[in-house]
Design an enzyme around this catalytic site. Sequence first.
Site, PDB file in Angstrom:
ATOM      1  CD  GLN A  42      -0.076 -11.424 -29.819  1.00 44.15           C
ATOM      2  OE1 GLN A  42      -0.099 -10.209 -29.700  1.00 44.15           O
ATOM      3  NE2 GLN A  42      -0.963 -12.082 -30.560  1.00 44.15           N
TER       4      GLN A  42
ATOM      5  CG  HIS B 297      -7.922  -3.018 -32.106  1.00 45.03           C
ATOM      6  ND1 HIS B 297      -6.889  -2.672 -31.269  1.00 45.03           N
ATOM      7  CD2 HIS B 297      -7.808  -4.363 -32.308  1.00 45.03           C
ATOM      8  CE1 HIS B 297      -6.165  -3.751 -30.986  1.00 45.03           C
ATOM      9  NE2 HIS B 297      -6.709  -4.795 -31.607  1.00 45.03           N
TER      10      HIS B 297
ATOM     11  CD  GLU C 182      -5.605  -4.314 -34.820  1.00 47.62           C
ATOM     12  OE1 GLU C 182      -6.166  -5.421 -34.913  1.00 47.62           O
ATOM     13  OE2 GLU C 182      -4.528  -4.133 -34.223  1.00 47.62           O
TER      14      GLU C 182
ATOM     15  NE  ARG D 102      -3.105 -12.240 -40.086  1.00 39.66           N
ATOM     16  CZ  ARG D 102      -4.298 -12.618 -40.561  1.00 39.66           C
ATOM     17  NH1 ARG D 102      -5.374 -12.551 -39.796  1.00 39.66           N
ATOM     18  NH2 ARG D 102      -4.422 -13.022 -41.798  1.00 39.66           N
TER      19      ARG D 102
ATOM     20  CG  HIS E  78      -3.787 -11.504 -28.014  1.00 37.73           C
ATOM     21  ND1 HIS E  78      -4.997 -12.132 -28.128  1.00 37.73           N
ATOM     22  CD2 HIS E  78      -3.916 -10.332 -28.676  1.00 37.73           C
ATOM     23  CE1 HIS E  78      -5.827 -11.370 -28.844  1.00 37.73           C
ATOM     24  NE2 HIS E  78      -5.195 -10.274 -29.183  1.00 37.73           N
TER      25      HIS E  78
ATOM     26  CG  HIS F 145      -9.428  -8.663 -32.508  1.00 36.46           C
ATOM     27  ND1 HIS F 145      -9.106  -9.988 -32.524  1.00 36.46           N
ATOM     28  CD2 HIS F 145      -8.605  -8.097 -31.588  1.00 36.46           C
ATOM     29  CE1 HIS F 145      -8.136 -10.241 -31.657  1.00 36.46           C
ATOM     30  NE2 HIS F 145      -7.811  -9.117 -31.067  1.00 36.46           N
TER      31      HIS F 145
ATOM     32  CG  HIS G 200      -7.600  -7.024 -26.372  1.00 35.91           C
ATOM     33  ND1 HIS G 200      -8.564  -7.965 -26.685  1.00 35.91           N
ATOM     34  CD2 HIS G 200      -6.724  -7.051 -27.412  1.00 35.91           C
ATOM     35  CE1 HIS G 200      -8.283  -8.510 -27.859  1.00 35.91           C
ATOM     36  NE2 HIS G 200      -7.163  -7.977 -28.325  1.00 35.91           N
TER      37      HIS G 200
ATOM     38  CG  ASP H  40      -3.665  -6.173 -28.835  1.00 37.39           C
ATOM     39  OD1 ASP H  40      -3.691  -7.408 -28.906  1.00 37.39           O
ATOM     40  OD2 ASP H  40      -3.902  -5.448 -29.817  1.00 37.39           O
TER      41      ASP H  40
ATOM     42  NE  ARG I 241      -9.364  -9.121 -39.808  1.00 36.62           N
ATOM     43  CZ  ARG I 241      -8.502  -9.537 -38.875  1.00 36.62           C
ATOM     44  NH1 ARG I 241      -7.849 -10.667 -39.001  1.00 36.62           N
ATOM     45  NH2 ARG I 241      -8.275  -8.805 -37.808  1.00 36.62           N
TER      46      ARG I 241
ATOM     47  CE1 TYR J 295      -4.183 -16.287 -31.864  1.00 35.74           C
ATOM     48  CE2 TYR J 295      -5.120 -14.494 -30.582  1.00 35.74           C
ATOM     49  CZ  TYR J 295      -4.126 -14.987 -31.396  1.00 35.74           C
ATOM     50  OH  TYR J 295      -3.061 -14.196 -31.732  1.00 35.74           O
TER      51      TYR J 295
END
Length: 447
Positions: free
Chosen positions: A60, A264, A229, A82, A57, A226, A55, A315, A204, A121
Amino acid sequence: MASKLHLETALMPDGWRQDVVVGIDHGVITSVEEPGDGTAERVSGIALPGLPNLHSHAFQRAMAGLTERRRGNEADSFWTWREAMYHFVDRLGPDDLEAIAAFAYMEMLEAGFTQVAEFHYLHHQPDGRPYDTPNEMSQRIVAAAEAAGIGLTLLPVLYRQGGFLGKPATPAQRRFLCDRDAYARLMETEVPGGATGIAPHSLRAVTLGDLGWAARTWPDRPAHIHVAEQEREVADCLAAHNRRPVDLLLDTIGSDAGRWCLVHATHADAAELGRMAEASAVAGLCPITEANLGDGLFDVPAFLARGGRLGVGSDSLIRISAADELRTLEYGQRLMHRQRNVLAEPARSTGRRLFEAALAGGARATGEERLGGIANGKRADLVVLDQHHPSLVAARDDSLLDGWLFAADNAAIKSVYRRGRVVVRDGRHIARDAIARRYAKTVAALA
Ligand code: NGQ
Ligand code: ZN
């Protein structure tokens, strides 16, 4: 394309071995033999199979260390982090993404990861319009993986809404949104030598209808999401759907759960852990990020006792280290259970158990059958530890892994082979200077 490596010490599927010669053709191990005529290239050190990073991203990486302060007196949380992440993402273009991802993937190789599942994403322009080439950003991830030489499992993310029950996306989330047609086009992105999988972002961000659609449309690919978490996410899911998130997810995907990686799953309760294990879903644990974001602790012993599979991911990339992920995983359990060697077994040390669990779970989650061991038919992805590192010099067998994971960390990694070729030598990636220069220029311009 054929070559032979003579491994002085190696962790094989059946345990530790001395003097193993592996034949390699087109990056894949085609023979495992005793030393013969001495023509094989000698690899001194401790050879291990490369670990999959399930995992990431990538963008980041450029935020690492930039969110460690609190605004005013309000408690900081995952949700305020976030917001900071959304703010950061707003400034990133395709060149930035490629430069940052190449740097992160280079560091992963230096840290013992030879495959990465990129949960991607950041699809569109800052105002939400697609780029002229709609999968521009996905192509940049592919290019970055190629530049660094890491194996890639590209997971284009399906993101449809801002929160449970059709909550509209905020302007900050516009870059992530796509409808089903646009998503299908992203899934066509070519990943030479790699794999693609589906990734509904979270319960979500997609409806149950979207989730079912993606699962049905790509039935044989790895699937990641996800889930659970944060405690607030569990509460919101109960309020919206009257079911806990892992239950809701498993009810929706049904008998197909064995190809899913539940990223997670921190707040799965005992019954949900049992269902996950029973269904052979992989728990995608990201211990360093989960600590950094204050998520909580997954109950690893309970899950493993039921036969659960797990892997690790970096992550948020606040730190990139396979050793540190596995160590942090164990230390969380020690702190929670107030015991030592929580994950050890009578016949395997803590480090060995952690490493082998993450190897098997990671191979499954990345959808790469040819990962996960030094054996015939497997990819020649090798991590070689320095037996002269002070923390390894007195060690043998499982203690070599323990010395790496608990004491030496990345400093013990001497070389890394990807598909039989050296990509890290003396602890440094062979293209480090160019990749690091480009990264430094990129982040300086973003600051
Ligand atoms: C992500 N990261 O997609 O980067 C998420 C934050 C969200 C983690 N969950 C965004 N660690 O979950 O909505
Ligand atoms: Zn994530």
